[in-house]
Motif scaffolding. Sequence first.
Motif, mmCIF file in Angstrom:
data_model
loop_
_atom_site.group_PDB
_atom_site.id
_atom_site.type_symbol
_atom_site.label_atom_id
_atom_site.label_comp_id
_atom_site.label_asym_id
_atom_site.label_seq_id
_atom_site.Cartn_x
_atom_site.Cartn_y
_atom_site.Cartn_z
ATOM 1 N N ASP A 1 0.783 -1.130 -0.112
ATOM 2 C CA ASP A 1 0.099 -0.077 0.164
ATOM 3 C C ASP A 1 0.850 1.187 -0.056
ATOM 4 O O ASP A 1 0.409 2.237 -0.821
ATOM 5 C CB ASP A 1 -0.835 0.065 1.167
ATOM 6 N N GLN A 2 1.850 1.169 0.797
ATOM 7 C CA GLN A 2 2.743 2.488 0.993
ATOM 8 C C GLN A 2 3.532 2.642 -0.486
ATOM 9 O O GLN A 2 3.614 3.594 -0.870
ATOM 10 C CB GLN A 2 3.850 2.200 2.151
ATOM 11 N N ILE A 3 4.087 1.514 -1.040
ATOM 12 C CA ILE A 3 4.836 1.384 -1.907
ATOM 13 C C ILE A 3 3.892 2.052 -3.267
ATOM 14 O O ILE A 3 4.545 3.127 -4.131
ATOM 15 C CB ILE A 3 5.213 0.216 -2.567
ATOM 16 N N LEU A 4 2.883 1.590 -3.539
ATOM 17 C CA LEU A 4 1.648 2.168 -4.587
ATOM 18 C C LEU A 4 1.288 3.474 -4.257
ATOM 19 O O LEU A 4 1.381 4.223 -5.214
ATOM 20 C CB LEU A 4 0.545 1.182 -4.507
ATOM 21 N N ALA A 5 1.228 3.772 -3.201
ATOM 22 C CA ALA A 5 0.777 5.317 -2.855
ATOM 23 C C ALA A 5 1.855 6.414 -3.280
ATOM 24 O O ALA A 5 1.800 7.270 -4.137
ATOM 25 C CB ALA A 5 0.347 5.487 -1.443
ATOM 26 N N VAL A 6 3.161 5.976 -3.113
ATOM 27 C CA VAL A 6 4.283 6.768 -3.430
ATOM 28 C C VAL A 6 4.399 6.734 -4.925
ATOM 29 O O VAL A 6 4.498 7.784 -5.627
ATOM 30 C CB VAL A 6 5.499 6.395 -2.712
ATOM 31 N N ASN A 7 4.225 5.455 -5.487
ATOM 32 C CA ASN A 7 4.616 5.689 -6.841
ATOM 33 C C ASN A 7 3.295 6.320 -7.674
ATOM 34 O O ASN A 7 3.559 7.000 -8.613
ATOM 35 C CB ASN A 7 4.591 4.033 -7.550
ATOM 36 N N ARG A 8 1.953 6.360 -7.367
ATOM 37 C CA ARG A 8 0.968 7.057 -7.877
ATOM 38 C C ARG A 8 1.126 8.640 -7.654
ATOM 39 O O ARG A 8 0.232 9.352 -8.139
ATOM 40 C CB ARG A 8 -0.309 6.331 -7.296
ATOM 41 N N THR A 9 1.883 8.697 -6.855
ATOM 42 C CA THR A 9 2.084 10.583 -6.612
ATOM 43 C C THR A 9 2.488 10.966 -7.949
ATOM 44 O O THR A 9 2.710 12.235 -8.071
ATOM 45 C CB THR A 9 2.934 10.959 -5.536
ATOM 46 N N GLN A 10 2.844 10.203 -8.939
ATOM 47 C CA GLN A 10 3.321 10.622 -10.228
ATOM 48 C C GLN A 10 2.125 11.643 -10.927
ATOM 49 O O GLN A 10 2.533 12.435 -11.646
ATOM 50 C CB GLN A 10 3.814 9.547 -11.255
ATOM 51 N N SER A 11 1.074 11.264 -10.469
ATOM 52 C CA SER A 11 0.040 12.135 -11.131
ATOM 53 C C SER A 11 -0.135 13.458 -10.590
ATOM 54 O O SER A 11 -0.738 14.349 -11.249
ATOM 55 C CB SER A 11 -1.515 11.375 -10.498
ATOM 56 N N THR A 12 0.547 13.712 -9.570
ATOM 57 C CA THR A 12 0.599 15.089 -9.261
ATOM 58 C C THR A 12 1.663 16.096 -10.186
ATOM 59 O O THR A 12 1.477 17.255 -10.014
ATOM 60 C CB THR A 12 1.149 15.379 -7.778
ATOM 61 N N LEU A 13 2.391 15.430 -10.900
ATOM 62 C CA LEU A 13 3.359 15.987 -11.850
ATOM 63 C C LEU A 13 2.609 16.484 -13.104
ATOM 64 O O LEU A 13 3.234 17.402 -13.803
ATOM 65 C CB LEU A 13 4.444 15.117 -12.178
ATOM 66 N N GLY A 14 1.448 16.025 -13.406
ATOM 67 C CA GLY A 14 0.865 16.263 -14.651
ATOM 68 C C GLY A 14 1.337 15.730 -15.805
ATOM 69 O O GLY A 14 2.290 15.110 -16.014
ATOM 70 N N GLU A 15 0.608 16.022 -17.084
ATOM 71 C CA GLU A 15 1.024 15.323 -18.307
ATOM 72 C C GLU A 15 2.361 16.212 -18.561
ATOM 73 O O GLU A 15 2.451 17.485 -18.957
ATOM 74 C CB GLU A 15 -0.033 15.735 -19.300
ATOM 75 N N ALA A 16 3.366 15.212 -19.158
ATOM 76 C CA ALA A 16 4.582 15.941 -19.579
ATOM 77 C C ALA A 16 4.547 15.495 -20.934
ATOM 78 O O ALA A 16 4.173 14.598 -21.569
ATOM 79 C CB ALA A 16 5.802 14.954 -18.872
ATOM 80 N N ALA A 17 5.323 16.555 -21.821
ATOM 81 C CA ALA A 17 5.453 16.348 -23.158
ATOM 82 C C ALA A 17 6.253 15.192 -23.627
ATOM 83 O O ALA A 17 7.098 15.108 -22.946
ATOM 84 C CB ALA A 17 5.921 17.575 -23.830
ATOM 85 N N PRO A 18 5.737 14.473 -24.468
ATOM 86 C CA PRO A 18 6.832 13.543 -25.109
ATOM 87 C C PRO A 18 8.192 13.867 -25.332
ATOM 88 O O PRO A 18 8.358 14.814 -26.039
ATOM 89 C CB PRO A 18 6.117 12.830 -26.422
#
Length: 489
Positions: free
Chosen positions: A254-271
Motif C-alpha cells: 500500500d505504501q509503495i503504490l501510494a508513493v508511485n502514484r504520486t506521479q499523477s501530481t506532476l501532470g502531463e509531460a510532453a513526449p
Amino acid sequence: MSTSTTPDTLSRRVLRYAHAQGTGRSQFPTPAQVAEASGPLPDGAAGAPGSTLPYGTTELLERAAFPAGRVAGADRPAERALLAAFGLQRAELTNPYFEHRALPSVRSLFPVHAFLTGEGPARVLDVHRHALTELPGTARDSARRILLAGRYTRLPAFYGPLRGTLTELEMGISLRALAVGLELFGVTGHLTLPASGEALSELGLAEGEWTWPLTVDLPGATPGTGSGAQPPETREGRGGDRLRAAAPADPSLDQILAVNRTQSTLGEAAPAPLTRAVPDDAAARELSWAEVLWERGSGRMPRGLTGMAGRLRQVPEGSLTGAAAWAAVPPPGDLLRRVAEHVDVTVAVQATDGFEDGVHRLTGGRLLPHRPGPGALAALERDYGYNLAPGNGCDVRHASAVWFCSVRQRELVAELGPGAWTLAQYVAGWITQGLCLNAAAHGLYARPARAFDGLAVQRPLGLAPDETVLLSVISGTPRFNGLPLDLRL
C-alpha cells in the motif's frame, strides 16, 4: 480535494517513505516477510502464443565498434533493440544468481518487463523463449509502442517497502538500456512519463502489483496520443481477470503504490525524444558493442558464494573520465532533467591514473576534487551492509571507484512535488546503467548496491546531513572468472 490527499499531505508521506529507506532506514525496521516472489512473466502470459524474435543480433553488434559504432539497415530494428537491451547474455554456473543480461538486477530477478503493442494484442518480451508472448485478453492496438513496467511482487516480500525503490531504480536502468538499444539500431522513440494508470489497465496488469508504465512511442506512432485500444471495461471476460486479481496480502505494498502514484501530481509531460544515451567521448579498449554487453558484470565469487571479490590495481584515467561522460548524459525530457539537476554524483577513487585518491564530485560533466586523501574506500567498506564472511565476499577496499547518486529529498519535493521522488529513482537508474556499461568496456565489474549505511557514509563522502543516497555502484577489477555459458542467439 479532501484534506487526506492535499499536496502537503502527499509530500509528507513521500518524505517519510524516503527517509525510512535512506538516512533513517535503521530507525524504521520492517519485520521480515518471507513469501514467494511472482513468476518471471505477467500472470496469464506463460504458455500463451508468441512470435519468435529475430536471430543474429549479436553478430550485428559484433560489427559495431564501441562506442561510436551503429547498426544500419537491420531487419526488425525495434525488436533487435529490445534484445540488445534486455536479452540473455550468459549463465554463470558458479554464481548463485547465474542469469546475466546487459543490465543488472537484484538477485537476477529482473522485475521490470518490456511490452510491445501494435499489430495485434499486447505482447511481453520473453527472453527465455526468445519471443514476444501475447497477453491474453488485451485489445488490439494499432499504436506501436514499447512500455516498461516493474512488478513489485517479483522481489521477495522480506524486502518490504524497499521493493518500491529497488524496482523503480531498475525502471531507470531499463530505460537507459532501452535507449542505448534503440540508438544502436537507429530507432527514434519518444518517451512519455505516466500521469495515470491508463497504460497499466490497457495491458491488463494488476493495479496492486505494478508500477505505472513508462511509454516509448516508436516511429509511425503519434507521441502522447494514447493507444486507441478498447477501454478495460469492454474487455470483461477476456483479460479483466488479471486486472481484477487481488494483490498478495502485504501491508508494505500500500505504501509503495501510494508513493508511485504520486506521479499523477506532476501532470502531463510532453513526449521527449530518446535520441542520445551514449556519450560521444566514452573511450575504451578496442571492443565491439557485443563484447561490452557480454562483459557487463557485478563481480564474482567462487564456488557459489555470494558477494564480490576484487584485486586492487592501477587503472587508466579513461576508466574514470569515461564513467563521468556516461553519468553526465542527461535523461530524456525536461521534467526528468529538472529532477536530474537535484541528483548529485559523488565518487570515491583510488589507484586511478590522473586522479588523486579521495572523493570527487561530478560538476559540469567533469570530476572535481571534493574531499582528497587516501583511505576513503577502506572507510566505506566498514559502512557496507554485507560484511566479509566465510560465505560472502566484500571487497570495497580493493575497488577502483565507488559511485553514489544522492539527493536532498526535501528540496526536491518542495520544488517539484511528491512525484519527483519516484522520478529521482529513474534518474539514478539511468546514471547507473551508464556506469555499468563503461566499466564493462574497461574490464571492470560494476555492482549497484543499496547496502551502504546512509548516515555513516555522509562523513567520508562529505555529503550534507539532509542528503540521501539513492544508489551506489562499486567498480573494480574482478578477482574470479566463473565458467560462463553463452546464451546469446
